[in-house]
Write a protein that holds these residues in place. Structure first.
Motif, mmCIF file in Angstrom:
data_model
loop_
_atom_site.group_PDB
_atom_site.id
_atom_site.type_symbol
_atom_site.label_atom_id
_atom_site.label_comp_id
_atom_site.label_asym_id
_atom_site.label_seq_id
_atom_site.Cartn_x
_atom_site.Cartn_y
_atom_site.Cartn_z
ATOM 1 N N UNK A 130 0.868 -1.282 -0.133
ATOM 2 C CA UNK A 130 -0.056 0.016 -0.046
ATOM 3 C C UNK A 130 0.748 1.350 0.031
ATOM 4 N N UNK A 131 0.267 2.247 -0.479
ATOM 5 C CA UNK A 131 0.961 3.620 -0.297
ATOM 6 C C UNK A 131 1.937 3.897 -1.392
ATOM 7 N N UNK A 132 2.847 2.935 -1.713
ATOM 8 C CA UNK A 132 3.884 3.050 -2.752
ATOM 9 C C UNK A 132 4.160 1.578 -3.238
ATOM 10 N N UNK A 133 4.329 1.481 -4.406
ATOM 11 C CA UNK A 133 4.786 0.054 -5.057
ATOM 12 C C UNK A 133 6.019 -0.331 -4.671
ATOM 13 N N UNK A 134 6.467 -1.608 -4.443
ATOM 14 C CA UNK A 134 7.889 -2.122 -4.381
ATOM 15 C C UNK A 134 8.423 -1.268 -5.798
ATOM 16 N N UNK A 135 7.946 -1.052 -6.934
ATOM 17 C CA UNK A 135 8.813 -0.718 -8.047
ATOM 18 C C UNK A 135 9.215 0.619 -7.709
ATOM 19 N N UNK A 136 8.160 1.697 -7.423
ATOM 20 C CA UNK A 136 8.600 2.952 -7.055
ATOM 21 C C UNK A 136 9.697 3.141 -5.766
ATOM 22 N N UNK A 137 9.400 2.216 -4.944
ATOM 23 C CA UNK A 137 10.372 2.337 -3.776
ATOM 24 C C UNK A 137 11.746 1.885 -4.011
ATOM 25 N N UNK A 165 4.794 -12.187 -12.721
ATOM 26 C CA UNK A 165 4.419 -10.722 -11.929
ATOM 27 C C UNK A 165 4.887 -9.818 -12.671
ATOM 28 N N UNK A 166 4.307 -9.020 -13.509
ATOM 29 C CA UNK A 166 4.546 -7.834 -14.115
ATOM 30 C C UNK A 166 5.350 -6.737 -13.264
ATOM 31 N N UNK A 167 4.888 -6.722 -12.224
ATOM 32 C CA UNK A 167 5.450 -5.594 -11.144
ATOM 33 C C UNK A 167 6.649 -5.795 -10.710
ATOM 34 N N UNK A 168 6.995 -7.323 -10.607
ATOM 35 C CA UNK A 168 8.274 -7.673 -10.360
ATOM 36 C C UNK A 168 9.550 -7.233 -11.460
#
Length: 225
Positions: free
Chosen positions: A63-70, A92-95
């Motif tokens: 929540x609040x900020x994805x692992x990508x942005x972090x 997982x596209x996010x990964x």
């Protein structure tokens, strides 16, 4: 003063049970220390910039900020910190996006304790980790143009500028070998391998090992291209 032989790790996951499990595994190793824990992206970035850990275990969906942005903010603000992306899904596209953001490793949350410890030690040593079963899917995603991560095709003169040993190291990277494995395979010291890797990246304009893998496959330099 911190012991340089100790690898300091920041654990980031919005699930307390997951953080507890990772902490138990990491604390079982004499050479690894849990520097802190965070439950969301903003806290992860803040702690990473404050603590300057060697490695961050990063949950990709939070929540609040994805692992990508972090991951992107951490790798920009703390270049000495390596990020291991942890995800539940191998497609997982996010990964994949987190790798674009500068992560050094992509591991499934189902990875066993020994593999997790090995990954932490590997990225802390300046290497990168992508599970072998993920490599083909990773290449397919990027070469299909689905996720960006452009890899400029090198000019012939750039490829020709590689020494025979640098070329061999490029092929070994494309096969998924770590620096330690390359050193053993070619009977070289880890320091020598690292020098070869840095030089070939510079000559070919590559940012990291994932780009090297993609390039090698695009050029047909590997057995399964």
């Amino acid at each position: 003063m911190a012991d340089p032989r100790i690898i300091r790790v920041l654990i980031v996951d919005d699930q307390q049970l997951a953080r507890f499990g990772h902490s138990l595994v990491l604390r079982s190793a004499d050479d690894i220390e849990v520097a802190g824990e965070a439950a969301d992206g903003p806290s992860a970035v803040s702690l990473a910039l404050e603590l300057r850990p060697d490695v961050v275990l990063m949950d990709v969906r939070m929540p609040r900020m994805s692992g990508i942005e972090a991951t992107a903010q951490i790798t920009r603000g703390s270049p000495g910190t390596s990020v291991i992306v942890m995800t539940s899904f191998d497609l997982d596209r996010y990964a994949f996006g987190a790798l674009d953001a500068g992560a050094s490793a992509f591991l499934l949350k189902s990875t066993g304790p020994d593999e997790l410890l090995a990954a932490v030690r590997t990225v802390a040593g300046g290497d990168a980790v992508v599970e072998p079963r993920i490599t083909r899917k990773l290449i397919e995603h990027y070469t299909a143009g689905e996720l960006g991560r452009p890899v400029r095709a090198p000019r012939p003169s750039e490829l020709e500028s590689l020494s025979p040993r640098e070329y061999d190291v490029l092929l070994s990277i494309a096969e998924g070998m770590t620096n330690t494995e390359i050193a053993a395979h070619h009977h070289l010291s880890p320091a020598t391998v690292k020098s070869h890797v840095n030089r070939l990246f510079s000559k070919l304009g590559l940012r990291d090992r994932v780009q090297a893998v993609i390039l090698a496959h695009r050029l047909g330099l590997t057995r399964d291209s």
